[in-house]
Design an enzyme around this catalytic site. Structure first.
Site, PDB file in Angstrom:
ATOM      1  N   TYR A 198      -7.794   3.513  -2.734  1.00  0.00           N
ATOM      2  CA  TYR A 198      -8.691   3.350  -1.641  1.00  0.00           C
ATOM      3  C   TYR A 198      -9.676   3.023  -2.385  1.00  0.00           C
ATOM      4  O   TYR A 198     -11.058   2.701  -1.348  1.00  0.00           O
ATOM      5  CB  TYR A 198      -8.403   5.577  -2.073  1.00  0.00           C
ATOM      6  N   LYS A 243       3.648   5.679 -10.705  1.00  0.00           N
ATOM      7  CA  LYS A 243       4.339   4.882 -11.104  1.00  0.00           C
ATOM      8  C   LYS A 243       4.265   3.451 -12.407  1.00  0.00           C
ATOM      9  O   LYS A 243       4.130   2.519 -12.088  1.00  0.00           O
ATOM     10  CB  LYS A 243       4.293   3.779  -9.697  1.00  0.00           C
ATOM     11  N   ASP A 267       7.745   8.478  -6.587  1.00  0.00           N
ATOM     12  CA  ASP A 267       8.850   8.723  -5.280  1.00  0.00           C
ATOM     13  C   ASP A 267       9.513  10.369  -6.116  1.00  0.00           C
ATOM     14  O   ASP A 267       9.948  11.613  -5.157  1.00  0.00           O
ATOM     15  CB  ASP A 267       9.584   7.716  -5.350  1.00  0.00           C
ATOM     16  N   ASP A 326      -3.291  12.097  -2.366  1.00  0.00           N
ATOM     17  CA  ASP A 326      -2.940  12.342  -1.032  1.00  0.00           C
ATOM     18  C   ASP A 326      -1.735  12.639  -0.470  1.00  0.00           C
ATOM     19  O   ASP A 326      -1.554  13.426   0.461  1.00  0.00           O
ATOM     20  CB  ASP A 326      -3.587  10.975   0.234  1.00  0.00           C
ATOM     21  N   ASP A 369       0.268  16.373   1.206  1.00  0.00           N
ATOM     22  CA  ASP A 369       0.382  16.923   2.032  1.00  0.00           C
ATOM     23  C   ASP A 369       1.421  17.497   2.267  1.00  0.00           C
ATOM     24  O   ASP A 369       2.378  17.236   2.603  1.00  0.00           O
ATOM     25  CB  ASP A 369       0.422  15.413   3.403  1.00  0.00           C
TER      26      ASP A 369
HETATM   27  P1  ATP Z   1      -5.907  13.000   8.602  1.00  0.00           P
HETATM   28  O1  ATP Z   1      -5.689  12.021   7.279  1.00  0.00           O
HETATM   29  O2  ATP Z   1      -7.897  12.481   8.934  1.00  0.00           O
HETATM   30  O3  ATP Z   1      -6.099  13.150   6.865  1.00  0.00           O
HETATM   31  P2  ATP Z   1      -3.668  13.294   9.606  1.00  0.00           P
HETATM   32  O4  ATP Z   1      -3.321  12.127  10.663  1.00  0.00           O
HETATM   33  O5  ATP Z   1      -2.661  13.854   8.633  1.00  0.00           O
HETATM   34  O6  ATP Z   1      -5.599  13.118   9.779  1.00  0.00           O
HETATM   35  P3  ATP Z   1      -4.025  16.290  11.147  1.00  0.00           P
HETATM   36  O7  ATP Z   1      -5.559  15.151  11.709  1.00  0.00           O
HETATM   37  O8  ATP Z   1      -4.506  16.795   9.192  1.00  0.00           O
HETATM   38  O9  ATP Z   1      -3.410  14.682  10.990  1.00  0.00           O
HETATM   39  O10 ATP Z   1      -3.130  17.116  11.127  1.00  0.00           O
HETATM   40  C1  ATP Z   1      -1.691  16.079  11.480  1.00  0.00           C
HETATM   41  C2  ATP Z   1      -0.981  17.467  12.696  1.00  0.00           C
HETATM   42  O11 ATP Z   1      -1.386  19.081  12.176  1.00  0.00           O
HETATM   43  C3  ATP Z   1      -2.002  17.673  13.721  1.00  0.00           C
HETATM   44  O12 ATP Z   1      -1.426  16.856  14.447  1.00  0.00           O
HETATM   45  C4  ATP Z   1      -1.632  19.107  13.863  1.00  0.00           C
HETATM   46  O13 ATP Z   1      -0.842  19.079  15.004  1.00  0.00           O
HETATM   47  C5  ATP Z   1      -1.437  19.786  12.440  1.00  0.00           C
HETATM   48  N1  ATP Z   1      -2.825  20.631  12.023  1.00  0.00           N
HETATM   49  C6  ATP Z   1      -3.382  20.128  11.396  1.00  0.00           C
HETATM   50  N2  ATP Z   1      -4.349  20.725  11.411  1.00  0.00           N
HETATM   51  C7  ATP Z   1      -3.845  21.906  11.851  1.00  0.00           C
HETATM   52  C8  ATP Z   1      -4.778  23.266  11.680  1.00  0.00           C
HETATM   53  N3  ATP Z   1      -5.724  23.567  11.086  1.00  0.00           N
HETATM   54  N4  ATP Z   1      -4.094  24.209  12.176  1.00  0.00           N
HETATM   55  C9  ATP Z   1      -2.716  23.800  13.395  1.00  0.00           C
HETATM   56  N5  ATP Z   1      -2.668  22.597  13.228  1.00  0.00           N
HETATM   57  C10 ATP Z   1      -3.151  21.618  12.117  1.00  0.00           C
END
Ligand code: ATP
Length: 360
Positions: free
Chosen positions: A137, A192, A224, A248, A252
Site C-alpha cells: 500500500y 510469502k 495463505d 489488512d 478482517d
Molecule cells: P473498508 O474497505 O473501508 O474497510 P469494507 O469494504 O471492508 O470497508 P465495511 O464498511 O467495513 O466494508 O463493512 C462491511 C460490512 O460489514 C458492512 O456492509 C456492514 O454490513 C458490516 N459492518 C461493518 N461495520 C459494522 C458495524 N460497526 N456494525 C454492524 N455491521 C458492520
C-alpha cells in the site's frame, strides 16, 4: 492532566460510532479529563471542499494527544483512477504522522457467538500487528498504468521499517500472557517468503530481531496457510506480525472469528501519535439508521486510554480503560443490549447507553 483528543466523525456509520465512543469515554473518565475537539475529514467533506484531510485537521492531529475516528469512505466518491477517496484520510494520517504499527486485537468475548464451534471466550485472544506505512500500500498513487495494457504497483520494504515493526511485536508479546493454548509467548511472522524477495527479507529481518528476545518464540506462517490456521487453531496465536496488505486481509478474517467487523478494535501507533478507530469501514449500507454496532469503536477508545496511560504514566486512565472493557464484556455476557450483528435488536444508541449504565 487533561488530554486533547481530535475526533473525526467521517462518513457512513462513522458519526454514529464515533459519538457513541465519545459518550462512553466521557462516562468512564469524567467530563474534565478528555477534551474532545471535532474536526472535518472524509469522503463527504471531500465532495464539499475538495479536501479529504483539511490542513486544519492535520495541524490539530499533529498537536493533539490522540485521535479518535469513526470511519471514512463512500463507494461512489472516487479519484479519476478509480481508487476511493475516503481511504486517503487515514492513509495520509498514517504516512504523515508515521503511524507504523496497526494493532488489531482479536478476542472472543463471552456472549458473542463465534462461527468456530470448538472455541469459546478465552480461547481466542491474539493481536495482529499490521505494518502500516510500507508494503504494497505504500505505493498507492504511484503505480504505473502503461497504455492501459500493463499496470504495476510496487511492494516496498526497508530494513528500518521491518526492524521497528518486528521489535514492536516482540515487545508487545512480552507484555502479554502468551497464547491461550500453551501460555507460550509467541510472535508469528506472516509472509510469502517462499515466493517474493521482499517477503523473504521481511522474514529474515524478523528472525534477526528475534535473537534479542529469547523468552518469546518465533513462528512462521505463509499468508495463505495462516487463513486456515486462524480457523482451525486460533488458540495457538499470541501476536501475528504481517506486511501491510496481508495484515489488512487477515485482520478482517480474524474479526470474522470473533463476531465480525463490528467487534474489531484498532490502534494505529507511531512514536509520537496514535489514531484509534474500529477496524471496519464506513458500512454505507447501514449508515444513518442507528443500527451499527459501536462496540469496535468503543473498544478502540479503550485502547486509546491504555496508550495514553502508558505514555503519560496515568493510572487513572489505565483504570478507566479496564472499566470500559469490563463494561463491554458485561453488556455482551449478560445480553443487556445485543447489537444487530450479534443477533440482537439493540440500536447503536441503546448499546451505548447499556455500556454507560454498566460504567455507572
Ligand atoms: P473498508 O474497505 O473501508 O474497510 P469494507 O469494504 O471492508 O470497508 P465495511 O464498511 O467495513 O466494508 O463493512 C462491511 C460490512 O460489514 C458492512 O456492509 C456492514 O454490513 C458490516 N459492518 C461493518 N461495520 C459494522 C458495524 N460497526 N456494525 C454492524 N455491521 C458492520
Amino acid at each position: 492532566m487533561k488530554y486533547d483528543i481530535v475526533t473525526i466523525d467521517g462518513d457512513g456509520i462513522g458519526p454514529e460510532v464515533c459519538q457513541s465512543a465519545i459518550q462512553v469515554l466521557r462516562e468512564a473518565c469524567g467530563s474534565d479529563r478528555l477534551n474532545f475537539m471535532p474536526f472535518d475529514g472524509g469522503a463527504l467533506h471531500y465532495q464539499r471542499s475538495g479536501q479529504v484531510l483539511p490542513e486544519d485537521t492535520l495541524t490539530a492531529c499533529r498537536s493533539a494527544h490522540a485521535m479518535l475516528h469513526g470511519a471514512a469512505g463512500l463507494p461512489g466518491v472516487t479519484y479519476a483512477d478509480g481508487t476511493e477517496v475516503g481511504n486517503d484520510l487515514h492513509l495520509q494520517l498514517r504516512f504523515k504522522l508515521d503511524l507504523f504499527a496497526n494493532v488489531r486485537p482479536i478476542r472472543l468475548y463471552s456472549g458473542v457467538k463465534s462461527p468456530l464451534a470448538d472455541f469459546s471466550a478465552g480461547q481466542i485472544d491474539y493481536v495482529i500487528v499490521r505494518e502500516n506505512t510500507e508494503g504494497l500500500y505504500a505505493s498507492r498513487g504511484a503505480g504505473v498504468n502503461l497504455r492501459g495494457e500493463v499496470v504495476t504497483d510496487t511492494l516496498v520494504m526497508t530494513r528500518v521499517g521491518v526492524e521497528r515493526i518486528a521489535k514492536f511485536s516482540f515487545d508487545l508479546a512480552r507484555r502479554r500472557q502468551g497464547a491461550p493454548r500453551d501460555h507460550q509467548r509467541r510472535v508469528t511472522v506472516c509472509d510469502k517468503a517462499n515466493i517474493l524477495k521482499s517477503y523473504a527479507f521481511f522474514r529474515a529481518v524478523c528472525t534477526e530481531v528475534a535473537q534479542s528476545y529469547a523468552d518469546v518464540e518465533i513462528d512462521y506462517a505463509y499468508a495463505d496457510a495462516i487463513t486456515v490456521h486462524m480457523l482451525k487453531k486460533p488458540d495457538f496465536y499470541d501476536v501475528i506480525v504481517a506486511e501491510n496488505m496481508f495484515g489488512d486481509i487477515i485482520s478482517d478474517l480474524g474479526a470474522g472469528t470473533v463476531g465480525g467487523l463490528g467487534m474489531a478494535a484498532s490502534a494505529e501507533l507511531g512514536l509520537q501519535h496514535g489514531l484509534f478507530q474500529g477496524a471496519h469501514g464506513s458500512a454505507p449500507d447501514i449508515a444513518g439508521q442507528d443500527v451499527a454496532s459501536p462496540i469496535a469503536t468503543i473498544l478502540s477508545g479503550a485502547l486509546m486510554l491504555r496508550w495514553l496511560a502508558d505514555r503519560h504514566g496515568d493510572a487513572m486512565l489505565q483504570q478507566a480503560a479496564d472499566r470500559v472493557e469490563g463494561a463491554v464484556k458485561a453488556v455482551l455476557a449478560h445480553g443487556d443490549a445485543m447489537p444487530g450483528d450479534q443477533g440482537g435488536h439493540a440500536r447503536c444508541s441503546e448499546v451505548t447507553q447499556a455500556v454507560c449504565r454498566r460504567l455507572r
